[in-house]
Design an enzyme around this catalytic site. Structure first.
Site, PDB file in Angstrom:
ATOM      1  N   GLN A 264       0.813  -1.208   0.000  1.00  0.00           N
ATOM      2  CA  GLN A 264       0.000   0.000   0.000  1.00  0.00           C
ATOM      3  C   GLN A 264       0.853   1.266   0.000  1.00  0.00           C
ATOM      4  OE1 GLN A 264      -3.522   0.084  -0.353  1.00  0.00           O
ATOM      5  NE2 GLN A 264      -2.863  -1.955  -0.991  1.00  0.00           N
ATOM      6  N   HIS A 267       1.565   3.362  -3.176  1.00  0.00           N
ATOM      7  CA  HIS A 267       0.609   4.309  -3.770  1.00  0.00           C
ATOM      8  C   HIS A 267       1.225   5.689  -3.928  1.00  0.00           C
ATOM      9  CE1 HIS A 267      -3.434   2.701  -4.436  1.00  0.00           C
ATOM     10  NE2 HIS A 267      -3.184   1.836  -3.471  1.00  0.00           N
ATOM     11  N   GLU A 332      -7.991   4.176   6.744  1.00  0.00           N
ATOM     12  CA  GLU A 332      -8.771   3.850   5.546  1.00  0.00           C
ATOM     13  C   GLU A 332      -8.918   2.339   5.383  1.00  0.00           C
ATOM     14  OE1 GLU A 332      -8.548   4.603   0.708  1.00  0.00           O
ATOM     15  OE2 GLU A 332      -6.763   4.871   1.937  1.00  0.00           O
ATOM     16  N   HIS A 333      -7.802   1.634   5.375  1.00  0.00           N
ATOM     17  CA  HIS A 333      -7.813   0.179   5.260  1.00  0.00           C
ATOM     18  C   HIS A 333      -7.325  -0.411   6.581  1.00  0.00           C
ATOM     19  CE1 HIS A 333      -6.761   1.650   1.113  1.00  0.00           C
ATOM     20  NE2 HIS A 333      -7.831   0.920   0.841  1.00  0.00           N
ATOM     21  N   ASP A 366      -8.864  -3.314  -3.424  1.00  0.00           N
ATOM     22  CA  ASP A 366      -8.501  -2.260  -4.368  1.00  0.00           C
ATOM     23  C   ASP A 366      -8.866  -2.619  -5.805  1.00  0.00           C
ATOM     24  OD1 ASP A 366      -7.471  -0.470  -2.563  1.00  0.00           O
ATOM     25  OD2 ASP A 366      -5.369  -0.971  -2.929  1.00  0.00           O
ATOM     26  N   HIS A 426     -46.997  30.508  10.007  1.00  0.00           N
ATOM     27  CA  HIS A 426     -47.016  29.051  10.042  1.00  0.00           C
ATOM     28  C   HIS A 426     -48.301  28.576  10.718  1.00  0.00           C
ATOM     29  CE1 HIS A 426     -42.779  29.350   9.052  1.00  0.00           C
ATOM     30  NE2 HIS A 426     -42.639  28.033   9.073  1.00  0.00           N
TER      31      HIS A 426
END
Length: 450
Positions: A264, A267, A332-333, A366, A426
């Site tokens: 990862q 990335h 995130e993961h 992914d 109202h």
């Protein structure tokens, strides 16, 4: 590496950092400010210049000069023809997994109509947005999987018009991305990258109709552009650099942890990769394996920098402490490599996606397994999940009153509640119904009595 000091996390828990990231917080803030200023200026250019601005920016940032950045049918067919049959089959397989899961998700989202009191019907309808713009990153790598995740999910939700943008790769449209966009069902495919892509889709130009919603991951500039455009259009979430957290005990080994961390980290140089473990032996084994793999990994220049600047190894005392620390990090993961993955499944609250057990991994999510890879980063998992079919649906309520008696009853309550707030106009909306359907004489501007 020398063990660092313990640090209190959450309630009474204490964790030890064997490795911390090296990036200075002040430097990150300065970089964020520069990104904000750049994005603001470019969006102003697109607002003022439309197609001409998009072309100038595409030449400047992507090195691509075209009269029209929308791909023609012939160009799309040429991209498909250039792909090997096996590659097209693999794309089709991945897209079928995404479509299958999205279809099952859509089936769980139901319209509602219920009679809550005699004569009072309330409900909601789930209505797809009219047009979505999907960004597919492709600067360093042609990330064709992002086309599956966004376009297919939008189409399963029922979005009528889906436009996609992806930057050129090697000076031309990336055939694999184009194939993925087309096969996923995109209605319009543009070869535009970065800020100018999301700006053009959101703001519209002379030749690109504006969309109602922007989705898809991207670099810091794309994320900031989405943030600044939010309000003029909807967005899925602010997806920053990829994050991964591995929760592990001594039932796993350093090779698997290091492989999944670096897998990862490649990335980008700003991608955090963290190991959280109860085993000091595993922590040290992982450190050694990371160094060994960095010597042979082709993407080591990127992964190694990410590991140096943002990699961490944390040693906790118990599984309970690992849960608390993981919920604080809200990665995130989150990959769980432990004897009892279900322990964490039941207790984890803050994350983008969970990967339970050694037989799965983040790369599956992914690329191919079917869950969506556009996920919350920077601790946003505390308040939102990732992109899914529901992201493209708007839940709109409605009400219907079937009888005079029901309207007069609700009207009486409404009249008095409006009086409490001082909303005379109202109140008169309610009073009119009480007079007409309940036969009661209510003075103008007064509240219904009794």
């Amino acid at each position: 590496m020398r063990m660092q000091k313990r640090r209190t996390i959450g309630r009474a828990f204490v964790a030890r950092w064997i490795k911390r990231g090296a990036t200075d917080a002040t430097m990150r803030q300065q970089a964020d400010r520069q990104v904000r200023d750049t994005v603001e200026g470019i969006l102003e250019q697109i607002t003022a210049g439309g197609d001409d601005a998009v072309r100038d920016l595409s030449i400047r940032f992507d090195g691509l000069d075209r009269d029209s950045y929308r791909l023609t049918d012939a160009e799309i067919e040429a991209c498909l023809d250039s792909m090997a049959p096996r590659d097209l089959d693999d794309i089709a397989f991945a897209q079928e997994q995404v479509r299958t899961f999205a279809t099952h998700q859509r089936a769980t989202i139901l319209d509602l109509e219920v009679e809550t009191r005699p004569g009072v019907v309330l409900g909601h309808r789930n209505i797809p947005v009219d047009a979505a713009g999907c960004y597919v990153p492709g600067g360093k790598y042609p990330l064709l999987a992002s086309a599956h995740m966004s376009v297919i999910t939008a189409k399963v939700a029922g979005v009528a018009r889906v436009a996609t943008c992806a930057p050129p790769f090697g000076g031309r449209p990336a055939p694999a991305i184009v194939a993925a966009q087309h096969l996923a069902g995109a209605d319009e495919i543009y070869c535009i990258g970065g800020i100018q892509a999301v700006g053009a889709m959101a703001l519209g130009t002379q030749t690109i109709a504006p969309v109602d919603m922007l989705v898809g991951p991207g670099n810091a500039y794309v994320a900031e552009a989405k943030r600044q455009l939010f309000g003029r259009v909807g967005i899925d979430l602010l997806a920053g650099p990829t994050e991964t957290l591995i929760i592990a005990d001594d039932s796993t080994d350093g090779e698997m942890c290091a492989t999944d961390l670096l897998g990862q980290a490649e990335h980008g140089p700003d991608s955090p990769a963290i190991l959280l473990t109860t085993s000091e032996r595993l922590a040290n084994d992982t450190l050694r394996e990371v160094e060994r793999l960095l010597a042979v990994l082709p993407t080591a220049p990127i992964a190694g920098r990410a590991w140096h600047d943002h990699g961490e190894i944390i040693v906790a005392e118990t599984d309970e402490e690992m849960v608390e620390v993981a919920n604080q990090i809200a990665s995130e993961h989150v990959q769980v490599l432990c004897r009892d993955p279900e322990y964490f499944h039941k207790r984890m609250r803050n994350y983008g996606a969970l990967f339970l057990g050694p037989r799965t991994n983040v790369a599956y999510g992914d690329k191919v397994i079917g869950t969506n890879h556009t996920l919350p980063t920077r601790r946003a998992g505390r308040y939102t999940g990732g992109l899914w079919v529901g992201s493209f649906l708007k839940t709109h309520t409605f009400q219907r009153v079937l009888t005079d008696e029901a309207s007069a009853e609700i009207g009486a309550y409404c009249s008095r509640l409006c009086a409490l707030e001082g909303f005379v106009g109202h109140g008169e909306q309610a009073n009119l119904r009480v007079r007409r359907y309940g036969g009661r004489n209510v003075p103008y501007g007064a509240a219904v009595e009794g």
